[in-house]
Write a protein that holds these residues in place. Sequence first.
Motif, PDB file in Angstrom:
ATOM      1  N   THR A  41     -11.533  -7.794 -34.178  1.00  0.00           N
ATOM      2  CA  THR A  41     -11.274  -8.177 -32.783  1.00  0.00           C
ATOM      3  C   THR A  41     -10.261  -9.304 -32.676  1.00  0.00           C
ATOM      4  N   GLU A  42      -9.723  -9.731 -33.829  1.00  0.00           N
ATOM      5  CA  GLU A  42      -8.734 -10.810 -33.893  1.00  0.00           C
ATOM      6  C   GLU A  42      -9.236 -12.099 -33.239  1.00  0.00           C
ATOM      7  N   GLY A  43     -10.547 -12.320 -33.347  1.00  0.00           N
ATOM      8  CA  GLY A  43     -11.126 -13.553 -32.835  1.00  0.00           C
ATOM      9  C   GLY A  43     -11.262 -13.631 -31.334  1.00  0.00           C
ATOM     10  N   GLU A  44     -11.011 -12.542 -30.633  1.00  0.00           N
ATOM     11  CA  GLU A  44     -11.057 -12.570 -29.169  1.00  0.00           C
ATOM     12  C   GLU A  44     -12.482 -12.479 -28.630  1.00  0.00           C
ATOM     13  N   ASP A  45     -13.386 -11.890 -29.391  1.00  0.00           N
ATOM     14  CA  ASP A  45     -14.773 -11.717 -28.947  1.00  0.00           C
ATOM     15  C   ASP A  45     -15.579 -12.949 -29.348  1.00  0.00           C
ATOM     16  N   ARG A  46     -15.842 -13.824 -28.387  1.00  0.00           N
ATOM     17  CA  ARG A  46     -16.557 -15.066 -28.677  1.00  0.00           C
ATOM     18  C   ARG A  46     -17.997 -14.814 -29.110  1.00  0.00           C
ATOM     19  N   ALA A  47     -18.601 -13.730 -28.590  1.00  0.00           N
ATOM     20  CA  ALA A  47     -19.986 -13.422 -28.960  1.00  0.00           C
ATOM     21  C   ALA A  47     -20.089 -13.084 -30.443  1.00  0.00           C
ATOM     22  N   LEU A  48     -19.117 -12.330 -30.955  1.00  0.00           N
ATOM     23  CA  LEU A  48     -19.123 -11.992 -32.372  1.00  0.00           C
ATOM     24  C   LEU A  48     -18.920 -13.232 -33.246  1.00  0.00           C
ATOM     25  N   VAL A  49     -18.063 -14.117 -32.798  1.00  0.00           N
ATOM     26  CA  VAL A  49     -17.836 -15.349 -33.566  1.00  0.00           C
ATOM     27  C   VAL A  49     -19.103 -16.195 -33.596  1.00  0.00           C
ATOM     28  N   ASP A  50     -19.769 -16.337 -32.447  1.00  0.00           N
ATOM     29  CA  ASP A  50     -21.026 -17.089 -32.399  1.00  0.00           C
ATOM     30  C   ASP A  50     -22.070 -16.451 -33.308  1.00  0.00           C
ATOM     31  N   GLN A  51     -22.136 -15.135 -33.298  1.00  0.00           N
ATOM     32  CA  GLN A  51     -23.095 -14.435 -34.147  1.00  0.00           C
ATOM     33  C   GLN A  51     -22.805 -14.676 -35.621  1.00  0.00           C
ATOM     34  N   ALA A  52     -21.545 -14.648 -35.988  1.00  0.00           N
ATOM     35  CA  ALA A  52     -21.176 -14.892 -37.384  1.00  0.00           C
ATOM     36  C   ALA A  52     -21.542 -16.307 -37.815  1.00  0.00           C
ATOM     37  N   VAL A  53     -21.310 -17.284 -36.948  1.00  0.00           N
ATOM     38  CA  VAL A  53     -21.617 -18.681 -37.285  1.00  0.00           C
ATOM     39  C   VAL A  53     -23.122 -18.907 -37.377  1.00  0.00           C
ATOM     40  N   ASN A  54     -23.864 -18.387 -36.404  1.00  0.00           N
ATOM     41  CA  ASN A  54     -25.312 -18.627 -36.379  1.00  0.00           C
ATOM     42  C   ASN A  54     -26.040 -17.894 -37.494  1.00  0.00           C
ATOM     43  N   GLU A  55     -25.663 -16.648 -37.772  1.00  0.00           N
ATOM     44  CA  GLU A  55     -26.317 -15.909 -38.848  1.00  0.00           C
ATOM     45  C   GLU A  55     -25.965 -16.483 -40.218  1.00  0.00           C
ATOM     46  N   GLY A  56     -24.842 -17.185 -40.297  1.00  0.00           N
ATOM     47  CA  GLY A  56     -24.455 -17.791 -41.562  1.00  0.00           C
ATOM     48  C   GLY A  56     -25.434 -18.826 -42.068  1.00  0.00           C
ATOM     49  N   LYS A  57     -26.223 -19.415 -41.164  1.00  0.00           N
ATOM     50  CA  LYS A  57     -27.206 -20.421 -41.595  1.00  0.00           C
ATOM     51  C   LYS A  57     -28.265 -19.790 -42.481  1.00  0.00           C
ATOM     52  N   LEU A  58     -28.730 -18.594 -42.113  1.00  0.00           N
ATOM     53  CA  LEU A  58     -29.754 -17.918 -42.906  1.00  0.00           C
ATOM     54  C   LEU A  58     -29.167 -17.274 -44.151  1.00  0.00           C
ATOM     55  N   THR A  59     -28.049 -16.589 -44.001  1.00  0.00           N
ATOM     56  CA  THR A  59     -27.475 -15.888 -45.144  1.00  0.00           C
ATOM     57  C   THR A  59     -27.028 -16.859 -46.243  1.00  0.00           C
ATOM     58  N   PHE A  60     -26.615 -18.045 -45.850  1.00  0.00           N
ATOM     59  CA  PHE A  60     -26.200 -19.019 -46.863  1.00  0.00           C
ATOM     60  C   PHE A  60     -27.396 -19.488 -47.680  1.00  0.00           C
ATOM     61  N   VAL A  61     -28.569 -19.525 -47.073  1.00  0.00           N
ATOM     62  CA  VAL A  61     -29.780 -19.884 -47.828  1.00  0.00           C
ATOM     63  C   VAL A  61     -30.050 -18.857 -48.922  1.00  0.00           C
ATOM     64  N   LEU A  62     -29.832 -17.580 -48.602  1.00  0.00           N
ATOM     65  CA  LEU A  62     -30.007 -16.528 -49.599  1.00  0.00           C
ATOM     66  C   LEU A  62     -28.987 -16.671 -50.735  1.00  0.00           C
ATOM     67  N   ILE A  63     -27.778 -17.062 -50.378  1.00  0.00           N
ATOM     68  CA  ILE A  63     -26.761 -17.261 -51.414  1.00  0.00           C
ATOM     69  C   ILE A  63     -27.146 -18.414 -52.326  1.00  0.00           C
ATOM     70  N   LEU A  64     -27.664 -19.492 -51.747  1.00  0.00           N
ATOM     71  CA  LEU A  64     -28.107 -20.616 -52.573  1.00  0.00           C
ATOM     72  C   LEU A  64     -29.261 -20.212 -53.459  1.00  0.00           C
ATOM     73  N   ALA A  65     -30.150 -19.352 -52.944  1.00  0.00           N
ATOM     74  CA  ALA A  65     -31.300 -18.895 -53.745  1.00  0.00           C
ATOM     75  C   ALA A  65     -30.853 -18.065 -54.936  1.00  0.00           C
ATOM     76  N   SER A  66     -29.672 -17.443 -54.830  1.00  0.00           N
ATOM     77  CA  SER A  66     -29.204 -16.612 -55.941  1.00  0.00           C
ATOM     78  C   SER A  66     -28.762 -17.455 -57.138  1.00  0.00           C
ATOM     79  N   PHE A  67     -28.679 -18.761 -56.982  1.00  0.00           N
ATOM     80  CA  PHE A  67     -28.311 -19.622 -58.112  1.00  0.00           C
ATOM     81  C   PHE A  67     -29.541 -20.082 -58.901  1.00  0.00           C
ATOM     82  N   ILE A  68     -30.722 -19.748 -58.431  1.00  0.00           N
ATOM     83  CA  ILE A  68     -31.958 -20.179 -59.117  1.00  0.00           C
ATOM     84  C   ILE A  68     -32.373 -19.133 -60.152  1.00  0.00           C
TER      85      ILE A  68
END
Length: 440
Positions: free
Chosen positions: A413-440
């Motif tokens: 969407t070339e960054g035009e869809d603000r809802a998608l950007v918000d979704q990507a930022v907010n979901e990143g909080k949970l998914t990043f925890v899973l990435i950190l868990a993969s280092f254990i």
Amino acid sequence: MVLARQTAAALFATFVTCHMSPIQAFSAKLARPWEDPLIQSRSLTRRRQRWDGFTLQSTSIPDDTTAEGSIANTEHDEEDIMLLQNSNDSTSEVITSVPHANITAESLTEPTKAIEHGSTLKIFFGMTRPSNFPGVVLLHVLGVYLALQSPHVENAQLLPTLARPSMMIVLSCLLLTSAASMMVNDYFDNKIGIDSDVRKPLVGGTVTMAAVKSFLYYIYQVIALLLTAVPGVPSRLMVVIGNMITYWYTKHLKPVTWLKNVVCAAIIGLSPATSGAAAFHLLSTENSFKVFGVSALSRLVTTLFLGFTGREILMDINDVKDDAAHNVKTVPVTHGLKFASTTALLCTAAMAACALAGPLWKIGQSLGDNSYSSCGVFLSTLVSSSASGTRQLILGSLGCFPMFFRAWNVYKTEGEDRALVDQAVNEGKLTFVLILASFI
């Protein structure tokens, strides 16, 4: 070693003295709340009540004040304002800027509740973004855990190491650095006028700029004191550099394109390295800088840097209108939304590759050390011999692929869809925890 510790402490003390000394004058103001402009304005109103012979109602001063009464009160008002001007220039600016006919009881008494009820510290605590503290603790624990995987470390036990007083001091420095960075960011955003969120205390007028500067002064004083007990030269240097950057970031580095994203991501990436270097220094006789030779820790630092660089650019995409209006040269403002969304996608892809490289390498090594007569033997070996690598690969995939998918949608969407950007930022909080868990 003692000389290095003293040098690091002296360097940070010099930074605090050079940059924060002007706010010492404000600390006396916090200790003497009766000098607050709001309290003086309330006192001024009470004197008007006695002189003019009327009682201020619970809502506001009546609008039907006669012209004769207004003329009679003018002399008293001018005398009071001149007295305040002679005593405190900053107070006089507040008093003279308030139209006397519009002063209400609510506007005078409500702002002073925070002072009267002692809730100022609670407001300051909210400004430090305490929701970030669990992430700081998680990075601290993970950094120590990975440093203990080094063959140079003896008696590598996680919980006893974390419970050491010196490691508690390291965690305190990281938490205070995070808190100070949030407050400094709010302070300078409000000072240059690019923050319009009235829910924030500075924008809403709940606290003053002077009070925030005073509180920051005390935070940096505590960090300078704790710095003397941080173990290891690398850890002390990273604490000093991190605090310097968090101060310079908003004031000097934030307006510079690319630099703000790189600096912010670097500070977050170095957090586990700071804790890991401290633990390495306590449990190893080797040079503390060898902690960066621990492949898992270095890979974690790189993953955090790439991931948060992409995340910062995504957040800038949502703020592109406000940043453009205030002439803040972010990547989307300077190079456009399409370029910014492409860069965020590339950073996310590089982060995923870095995060998954470790588990894949571990699985490949395990499989390469064995010979297989059938597919069943191969699958059995994959599950048993490389169980940790398989688990890390699964956790990393659950974290990386959703983040890449959201970044891909933003790119399409070339960054035009603000809802998608918000979704990507907010979901990143949970998914990043899973990435950190993969280092254990």
